[in-house]
Motif scaffolding. Sequence first.
Motif, mmCIF file in Angstrom:
data_model
loop_
_atom_site.group_PDB
_atom_site.id
_atom_site.type_symbol
_atom_site.label_atom_id
_atom_site.label_comp_id
_atom_site.label_asym_id
_atom_site.label_seq_id
_atom_site.Cartn_x
_atom_site.Cartn_y
_atom_site.Cartn_z
ATOM 1 N N MET A 1 -5.411 27.149 34.541
ATOM 2 C CA MET A 1 -5.799 25.938 35.251
ATOM 3 C C MET A 1 -4.635 24.957 35.300
ATOM 4 N N ILE A 2 -4.260 24.581 36.512
ATOM 5 C CA ILE A 2 -3.085 23.723 36.711
ATOM 6 C C ILE A 2 -3.407 22.237 36.489
ATOM 7 N N LEU A 3 -4.648 21.836 36.809
ATOM 8 C CA LEU A 3 -4.999 20.413 36.697
ATOM 9 C C LEU A 3 -5.268 20.047 35.241
ATOM 10 N N THR A 4 -4.707 18.908 34.802
ATOM 11 C CA THR A 4 -4.878 18.508 33.403
ATOM 12 C C THR A 4 -5.785 17.281 33.236
ATOM 13 N N GLU A 5 -6.000 16.548 34.324
ATOM 14 C CA GLU A 5 -6.834 15.332 34.252
ATOM 15 C C GLU A 5 -7.072 14.826 35.664
ATOM 16 N N ILE A 6 -8.175 14.105 35.879
ATOM 17 C CA ILE A 6 -8.303 13.322 37.100
ATOM 18 C C ILE A 6 -7.434 12.094 36.869
ATOM 19 N N ASP A 7 -6.290 12.031 37.510
ATOM 20 C CA ASP A 7 -5.370 10.911 37.255
ATOM 21 C C ASP A 7 -5.958 9.606 37.765
ATOM 22 N N HIS A 8 -6.389 9.606 39.028
ATOM 23 C CA HIS A 8 -6.990 8.384 39.567
ATOM 24 C C HIS A 8 -7.858 8.667 40.777
ATOM 25 N N VAL A 9 -8.774 7.743 40.978
ATOM 26 C CA VAL A 9 -9.542 7.695 42.227
ATOM 27 C C VAL A 9 -9.035 6.461 42.955
ATOM 28 N N ALA A 10 -8.481 6.661 44.139
ATOM 29 C CA ALA A 10 -7.912 5.543 44.904
ATOM 30 C C ALA A 10 -8.946 5.018 45.891
ATOM 31 N N ILE A 11 -9.169 3.715 45.818
ATOM 32 C CA ILE A 11 -10.158 3.065 46.672
ATOM 33 C C ILE A 11 -9.447 2.044 47.552
ATOM 34 N N ALA A 12 -9.581 2.227 48.854
ATOM 35 C CA ALA A 12 -8.954 1.310 49.813
ATOM 36 C C ALA A 12 -9.803 0.059 49.956
ATOM 37 N N VAL A 13 -9.140 -1.092 49.823
ATOM 38 C CA VAL A 13 -9.860 -2.369 49.956
ATOM 39 C C VAL A 13 -9.054 -3.331 50.831
ATOM 40 N N HIS A 14 -9.768 -4.239 51.495
ATOM 41 C CA HIS A 14 -9.091 -5.249 52.311
ATOM 42 C C HIS A 14 -8.506 -6.351 51.442
ATOM 43 N N ASP A 15 -9.267 -6.762 50.414
ATOM 44 C CA ASP A 15 -8.895 -7.914 49.598
ATOM 45 C C ASP A 15 -8.782 -7.477 48.135
ATOM 46 N N THR A 57 -6.509 -0.277 45.980
ATOM 47 C CA THR A 57 -5.293 -0.241 46.805
ATOM 48 C C THR A 57 -5.489 -1.005 48.109
ATOM 49 N N THR A 58 -4.498 -1.803 48.456
ATOM 50 C CA THR A 58 -4.561 -2.539 49.724
ATOM 51 C C THR A 58 -3.210 -2.452 50.426
ATOM 52 N N PRO A 59 -3.213 -2.453 51.745
ATOM 53 C CA PRO A 59 -1.932 -2.372 52.462
ATOM 54 C C PRO A 59 -1.126 -3.665 52.345
ATOM 55 N N THR A 60 0.199 -3.548 52.363
ATOM 56 C CA THR A 60 1.066 -4.730 52.350
ATOM 57 C C THR A 60 1.694 -4.971 53.722
ATOM 58 N N ARG A 61 1.523 -4.014 54.624
ATOM 59 C CA ARG A 61 2.019 -4.226 55.992
ATOM 60 C C ARG A 61 1.143 -3.439 56.966
ATOM 61 N N PRO A 62 1.054 -3.932 58.219
ATOM 62 C CA PRO A 62 0.091 -3.380 59.178
ATOM 63 C C PRO A 62 0.411 -1.958 59.652
ATOM 64 N N ASP A 63 1.664 -1.508 59.457
ATOM 65 C CA ASP A 63 2.022 -0.166 59.945
ATOM 66 C C ASP A 63 1.933 0.900 58.843
ATOM 67 N N SER A 64 1.453 0.521 57.653
ATOM 68 C CA SER A 64 1.352 1.512 56.575
ATOM 69 C C SER A 64 0.174 2.459 56.836
ATOM 70 N N THR A 65 0.235 3.645 56.265
ATOM 71 C CA THR A 65 -0.851 4.615 56.462
ATOM 72 C C THR A 65 -2.148 4.077 55.866
ATOM 73 N N MET A 66 -2.037 3.269 54.802
ATOM 74 C CA MET A 66 -3.238 2.682 54.195
ATOM 75 C C MET A 66 -3.891 1.688 55.153
ATOM 76 N N ALA A 67 -3.086 0.919 55.871
ATOM 77 C CA ALA A 67 -3.629 -0.034 56.849
ATOM 78 C C ALA A 67 -4.356 0.718 57.961
ATOM 79 N N LYS A 68 -3.762 1.806 58.395
ATOM 80 C CA LYS A 68 -4.377 2.612 59.459
ATOM 81 C C LYS A 68 -5.684 3.239 58.985
#
Length: 133
Positions: A1-15, A57-68
């Motif tokens: 088994m290659i996975l050793t832990e759930i490192d993180h769950v990333a949640i996109a937020v506006h604020d 996680t929140t975007p810092t600029r409008p052209d980031s993949t997170m903003a999209k």
Amino acid sequence: MILTEIDHVAIAVHDLEAAIDYYKRAFGAEVHHREVVESDGVEEALIKVADSYIQLTTPTRPDSTMAKALEKRGEGVHHIGYRVDNCADALAAMVAAGATAIDKEPRPGSRGTTVAFVHPKGSFGTLIELVQE
Ligand code: CO
């Protein structure tokens, strides 16, 4: 088994401040680490849960993949970070199993990690980030 832990769950937020405040009020959560990742155009606040993190996680600029992503799908779970001992080896194993790499090679992530993203297409609809500490 290659996975050793759930490192993180990333949640996109506006604020980010509002999300941090909510996690504090709801769970008594404290921010363990906070970082702007310029290359990805995001700011992250990590809340430690046992040996894993909730990554607000929140975007810092409008052209980031997170903003999209926020524009397209709204707030919510954005990706899962799987912890591995060796990011390059794990990426190769995933590609060999039929996955599509977004990052062809591992690259620097937040908090000094080495990471690689794998496309949701071919991974049953989940954006996966391989994380080597
Ligand atoms: Co991540």
